[in-house]
Each structure stands twice: as structure tokens, then as C-alpha cells.
Write a protein that holds these residues in place. Structure first.
Motif, PDB file in Angstrom:
ATOM      1  N   LYS A   1       0.825  -1.205   0.000  1.00  0.00           N
ATOM      2  CA  LYS A   1       0.000   0.000   0.000  1.00  0.00           C
ATOM      3  C   LYS A   1       0.862   1.258   0.000  1.00  0.00           C
ATOM      4  CE  LYS A   1      -3.951  -2.110   2.364  1.00  0.00           C
ATOM      5  NZ  LYS A   1      -4.805  -2.084   3.579  1.00  0.00           N
ATOM      6  N   LEU A   2       1.970   1.222   0.740  1.00  0.00           N
ATOM      7  CA  LEU A   2       2.860   2.380   0.797  1.00  0.00           C
ATOM      8  C   LEU A   2       3.462   2.684  -0.564  1.00  0.00           C
ATOM      9  CD1 LEU A   2       4.479   4.492   2.477  1.00  0.00           C
ATOM     10  CD2 LEU A   2       6.194   2.698   2.848  1.00  0.00           C
ATOM     11  N   CYS A   3       3.972   1.668  -1.246  1.00  0.00           N
ATOM     12  CA  CYS A   3       4.613   1.880  -2.548  1.00  0.00           C
ATOM     13  C   CYS A   3       3.616   2.358  -3.596  1.00  0.00           C
ATOM     14  CB  CYS A   3       5.286   0.594  -3.008  1.00  0.00           C
ATOM     15  SG  CYS A   3       6.656   0.040  -1.966  1.00  0.00           S
ATOM     16  N   GLN A   4       2.452   1.750  -3.615  1.00  0.00           N
ATOM     17  CA  GLN A   4       1.451   2.157  -4.591  1.00  0.00           C
ATOM     18  C   GLN A   4       0.948   3.570  -4.326  1.00  0.00           C
ATOM     19  OE1 GLN A   4      -1.486  -0.966  -4.318  1.00  0.00           O
ATOM     20  NE2 GLN A   4      -0.364  -2.333  -5.704  1.00  0.00           N
ATOM     21  N   SER A   5       0.815   3.933  -3.059  1.00  0.00           N
ATOM     22  CA  SER A   5       0.385   5.285  -2.722  1.00  0.00           C
ATOM     23  C   SER A   5       1.423   6.319  -3.149  1.00  0.00           C
ATOM     24  CB  SER A   5       0.112   5.381  -1.224  1.00  0.00           C
ATOM     25  OG  SER A   5      -0.200   6.708  -0.845  1.00  0.00           O
ATOM     26  N   CYS A   6       2.704   6.008  -2.935  1.00  0.00           N
ATOM     27  CA  CYS A   6       3.764   6.940  -3.342  1.00  0.00           C
ATOM     28  C   CYS A   6       3.824   7.085  -4.852  1.00  0.00           C
ATOM     29  CB  CYS A   6       5.113   6.464  -2.790  1.00  0.00           C
ATOM     30  SG  CYS A   6       5.289   6.617  -1.005  1.00  0.00           S
ATOM     31  N   ARG A   7       3.586   5.996  -5.579  1.00  0.00           N
ATOM     32  CA  ARG A   7       3.615   6.089  -7.040  1.00  0.00           C
ATOM     33  C   ARG A   7       2.456   6.927  -7.554  1.00  0.00           C
ATOM     34  NH1 ARG A   7       6.451   7.330 -10.451  1.00  0.00           N
ATOM     35  NH2 ARG A   7       7.987   5.849  -9.602  1.00  0.00           N
ATOM     36  N   ARG A   8       1.290   6.800  -6.968  1.00  0.00           N
ATOM     37  CA  ARG A   8       0.156   7.622  -7.405  1.00  0.00           C
ATOM     38  C   ARG A   8       0.418   9.091  -7.124  1.00  0.00           C
ATOM     39  NH1 ARG A   8      -2.953   3.340  -5.109  1.00  0.00           N
ATOM     40  NH2 ARG A   8      -3.145   4.565  -3.187  1.00  0.00           N
ATOM     41  N   ALA A   9       1.061   9.383  -5.984  1.00  0.00           N
ATOM     42  CA  ALA A   9       1.337  10.779  -5.650  1.00  0.00           C
ATOM     43  C   ALA A   9       2.425  11.357  -6.540  1.00  0.00           C
ATOM     44  CB  ALA A   9       1.741  10.895  -4.174  1.00  0.00           C
ATOM     45  N   ALA A  10       3.425  10.555  -6.906  1.00  0.00           N
ATOM     46  CA  ALA A  10       4.548  11.048  -7.719  1.00  0.00           C
ATOM     47  C   ALA A  10       4.207  11.132  -9.198  1.00  0.00           C
ATOM     48  CB  ALA A  10       5.767  10.157  -7.518  1.00  0.00           C
ATOM     49  N   LYS A  11       3.225  10.351  -9.661  1.00  0.00           N
ATOM     50  CA  LYS A  11       2.869  10.289 -11.082  1.00  0.00           C
ATOM     51  C   LYS A  11       4.086   9.860 -11.895  1.00  0.00           C
ATOM     52  CE  LYS A  11      -0.804  13.723 -10.626  1.00  0.00           C
ATOM     53  NZ  LYS A  11      -1.356  15.025 -11.077  1.00  0.00           N
ATOM     54  N   ASN A  12       4.596  10.726 -12.759  1.00  0.00           N
ATOM     55  CA  ASN A  12       5.740  10.346 -13.595  1.00  0.00           C
ATOM     56  C   ASN A  12       7.079  10.771 -13.013  1.00  0.00           C
ATOM     57  OD1 ASN A  12       4.028   9.235 -15.573  1.00  0.00           O
ATOM     58  ND2 ASN A  12       3.788  11.227 -16.583  1.00  0.00           N
ATOM     59  N   GLU A  13       7.064  11.330 -11.812  1.00  0.00           N
ATOM     60  CA  GLU A  13       8.305  11.762 -11.185  1.00  0.00           C
ATOM     61  C   GLU A  13       8.933  10.602 -10.407  1.00  0.00           C
ATOM     62  OE1 GLU A  13       9.710  14.528 -11.753  1.00  0.00           O
ATOM     63  OE2 GLU A  13       8.103  15.547 -12.819  1.00  0.00           O
ATOM     64  N   ARG A  14      10.063  10.881  -9.793  1.00  0.00           N
ATOM     65  CA  ARG A  14      10.845   9.850  -9.122  1.00  0.00           C
ATOM     66  C   ARG A  14      10.320   9.578  -7.708  1.00  0.00           C
ATOM     67  NH1 ARG A  14      15.423  12.412  -8.761  1.00  0.00           N
ATOM     68  NH2 ARG A  14      16.353  11.731 -10.727  1.00  0.00           N
ATOM     69  N   VAL A  15      10.354   8.291  -7.324  1.00  0.00           N
ATOM     70  CA  VAL A  15      10.025   7.852  -5.971  1.00  0.00           C
ATOM     71  C   VAL A  15      11.295   7.322  -5.314  1.00  0.00           C
ATOM     72  CG1 VAL A  15       8.725   6.189  -4.585  1.00  0.00           C
ATOM     73  CG2 VAL A  15       7.642   7.308  -6.529  1.00  0.00           C
ATOM     74  N   LEU A  16      11.512   7.690  -4.062  1.00  0.00           N
ATOM     75  CA  LEU A  16      12.645   7.172  -3.303  1.00  0.00           C
ATOM     76  C   LEU A  16      12.115   6.240  -2.222  1.00  0.00           C
ATOM     77  CD1 LEU A  16      15.799   9.022  -2.111  1.00  0.00           C
ATOM     78  CD2 LEU A  16      14.589   7.559  -0.517  1.00  0.00           C
ATOM     79  N   LEU A  17      12.652   5.029  -2.180  1.00  0.00           N
ATOM     80  CA  LEU A  17      12.270   4.036  -1.179  1.00  0.00           C
ATOM     81  C   LEU A  17      13.482   3.732  -0.311  1.00  0.00           C
ATOM     82  CD1 LEU A  17      10.288   1.935   0.007  1.00  0.00           C
ATOM     83  CD2 LEU A  17      11.171   0.313  -1.674  1.00  0.00           C
ATOM     84  N   HIS A  18      13.354   4.020   0.979  1.00  0.00           N
ATOM     85  CA  HIS A  18      14.421   3.748   1.944  1.00  0.00           C
ATOM     86  C   HIS A  18      13.972   2.589   2.824  1.00  0.00           C
ATOM     87  CE1 HIS A  18      17.854   5.084   4.608  1.00  0.00           C
ATOM     88  NE2 HIS A  18      17.204   4.235   5.395  1.00  0.00           N
ATOM     89  N   TYR A  19      14.779   1.531   2.839  1.00  0.00           N
ATOM     90  CA  TYR A  19      14.475   0.329   3.621  1.00  0.00           C
ATOM     91  C   TYR A  19      15.556   0.136   4.671  1.00  0.00           C
ATOM     92  CZ  TYR A  19      14.206  -4.660   4.786  1.00  0.00           C
ATOM     93  OH  TYR A  19      14.145  -5.859   5.444  1.00  0.00           O
ATOM     94  N   ASN A  20      15.148   0.117   5.941  1.00  0.00           N
ATOM     95  CA  ASN A  20      16.056  -0.154   7.053  1.00  0.00           C
ATOM     96  C   ASN A  20      15.732  -1.536   7.591  1.00  0.00           C
ATOM     97  OD1 ASN A  20      17.280  -0.354   9.650  1.00  0.00           O
ATOM     98  ND2 ASN A  20      17.373   1.874   9.806  1.00  0.00           N
TER      99      ASN A  20
END
Length: 288
Positions: free
Chosen positions: A197-216
Motif C-alpha cells: 500500500k505504501l509503494c502504490q500510494s507513493c507512485r500515485r502521488a509522484a505520477k511520472n516523477e521519481r520515488v525514493l524508497l528507503h528500507y532499514n
């Protein structure tokens, strides 16, 4: 008896770079052309080795004090050696300065080699924190003392729930210094469904721009050789594997992935194999 020669005057005699005794020709102040000039009167470009040797010859030489170089500080000696910039943008700028015979189209083609073709912004950032404070993963043996700080916060100095929340906020604050206008979303000790849900939500908000995913992943086992990271089940009794293939399909392109965990290098190979299988994806660039 001959009068003594001043040391400064002796040094000045060896600091003349166009002395005919060193260059093998006449002084440029005379009627003859310089030995470094071409037949049409234009001055030839010297190679880096020739420039360095020329500067050495202008300051070194036999004298009563062993050459002018010995009287200089290390900083002054370093300033005598030329610096050369060999990046593509420097070489293309050199072509532009010369200007002779270079058309505008040729210059544009030269610049396009290094300049970014499209400007892209990181508008959405997803922070996934898998720490499970107080419970060490089974494949990690921590000695005492050992490094335990997360974002400059000691997780054992407060309650686990408060420490987890404080570390998430501290990581977001560090990213906000770099990109204050991006939209940040955080998942603390998530499940597979939470990450999806987090990744899909970020992609919808970014549209065609870049998404950064930080995994700890300092609270879960190391990534597997099959390209899997670990999250939790709902009751926090099991570690659940999550394939980077699924992670990439949820996040989409373009994206930046930051894996802050032990043995993260195996994930780079997984991304490279994924890029080869999907011909339309750009080949990822690993950063160490």
C-alpha cells in the motif's frame, strides 16, 4: 675582485621561462618567432607533460642556492603545477571557447554527452523501518559493545514503541534537509500488505516523477540470494520474505532504492537480473 652577485638577482635569471639557452631558440621579445609557434604564427598547444616540464625548467636550475624551488613553501611549489579537468563537461566547454570551425550543432552534440536530457524531481519518499527493537534477528550475533545507534538515537534508551517512532521521525528530518518539498510516508515494522500500500500510494502521488524508497532492515535477517528482503507478519511472530521484483512492480519507474541493511549487495544482482528480464527497464546503477 668581482662584486658579489645578489641571490635574488641570481634567482631572477633562472626564472625567465623564455630564455633562449633553455628553450633552444630566440627570446620572444626579439625579431624571431617563439620556438613554440607554428608556421602560421599561431601558438601551439602544449601537452600536460610539456607544461609541467616547462614550469619545472623555469624554477629549477643550477644556482648558488640550488634553484628557486628550494626557497619556496610547499604551497607555493604546488601552485606551480598545472591542474587539468578531464570530465566531458570541461572538454566540451574547451571546444566552445576555441570556437574556430565549431558549428552550433556540433557544440550541442558535444554538450549532450554529459548534460541531463530531462530534469526529474524526487516528489515522493517512502520510509520502511524494520527494526523490531529489543529482538535481534537470528542470523546476527551482536557482541558487547557494538553499534546500536539508529539515526543518532539509541533505541535502548527508551521504550521500544517510542524509540521506533523517534527513529522514523529522525530519518524523515534528515531527508527533509535534502528535499523539503517531497511528500513523506513512513511504515514502522510493516507487513507485506503495508509495504504494498505504501509503494502504490507513493507512485500515485509522484505520477511520472521519481520515488525514493528507503528500507532499514537492521531488525530482520539479511537479504537472501534470491533477492528477498524481510518484513513481519501481523502478530510479529514470523519474518516474511518480500521479493524485490514485487517491490519494484509496486514502486514503478523511475525510482531510487536505498537498502540500509546487512548484505545489501546481493540485492543489486537481483535488480540487474530483473532489468535484463524486462527489456523496457533502464539498467540500474549501483551506488556504494
Amino acid at each position: 675582485m668581482e662584486p658579489p652577485v645578489s641571490p635574488l638577482r641570481s634567482h631572477q635569471q633562472h626564472l625567465r621561462p623564455f630564455d633562449g639557452t633553455h628553450s633552444g631558440g630566440s627570446s620572444p621579445l626579439g625579431g624571431e618567432r617563439s620556438p613554440r609557434s607554428s608556421e602560421d604564427g599561431t601558438r601551439e598547444r602544449q601537452s600536460p607533460a610539456e607544461l609541467t616540464q616547462s614550469r619545472e625548467n623555469s624554477v629549477h636550475g643550477p644556482s648558488a642556492l640550488g634553484g628557486a624551488m628550494h626557497a619556496m613553501s610547499p604551497e607555493m611549489q604546488l601552485s606551480l603545477y598545472p591542474l587539468f579537468f578531464c570530465e566531458d563537461r570541461h572538454e566540451s566547454a574547451e571546444v566552445c571557447r576555441e570556437g574556430a570551425g565549431v558549428s552550433r550543432a556540433e557544440h550541442a552534440a558535444e554538450v549532450s554527452r554529459w548534460r541531463m536530457k530531462e530534469r526529474m524531481k524526487t516528489t515522493s519518499v517512502a520510509l520502511v523501518m524494520c527494526l523490531n527493537i529489543g529482538v535481534d534477528p537470528p542470523d546476527v550475533l551482536k557482541i558487547s559493545p557494538c553499534a546500536r545507534m539508529e539515526c543518532w538515537i539509541n533505541p535502548l534508551a527508551m521504550q521500544p514503541a517510542k524509540a521506533l517512532e523517534a527513529i522514523g521521525k529522525a530519518l524523515q528530518a534528515q531527508y527533509e534537509r535534502w528535499q523539503p518539498r517531497a511528500k513523506y510516508k513512513t511504515q514502522l515494522d510493516p507487513t507485506v500488505e503495508d509495504v504494498k500500500k505504501l509503494c502504490q500510494s507513493c507512485r500515485r502521488a509522484a505520477k511520472n516523477e521519481r520515488v525514493l524508497l528507503h528500507y532499514n532492515g537492521h531488525g530482520v535477517p539479511r537479504p537472501t540470494s534470491n533477492g528477498e528482503i524481510w518484513v513481519f507478519n501481523k502478530s510479529y511472530t514470523q519474518y516474511i520474505p518480500l521479493s524485490v521484483c514485487d517491490l519494484q512492480s509496486w514502486t514503478g519507474n523511475p525510482a531510487i532504492y536505498v537498502f540500509d541493511c546487512g548484505g545489501a549487495g546481493v540485492l543489486v544482482d537481483a535488480f540487474l537480473q530483473l532489468a535484463q528480464q524486462r527489456g523496457g527497464l533502464a539498467k540500474p546503477t549501483p551506488r556504494t
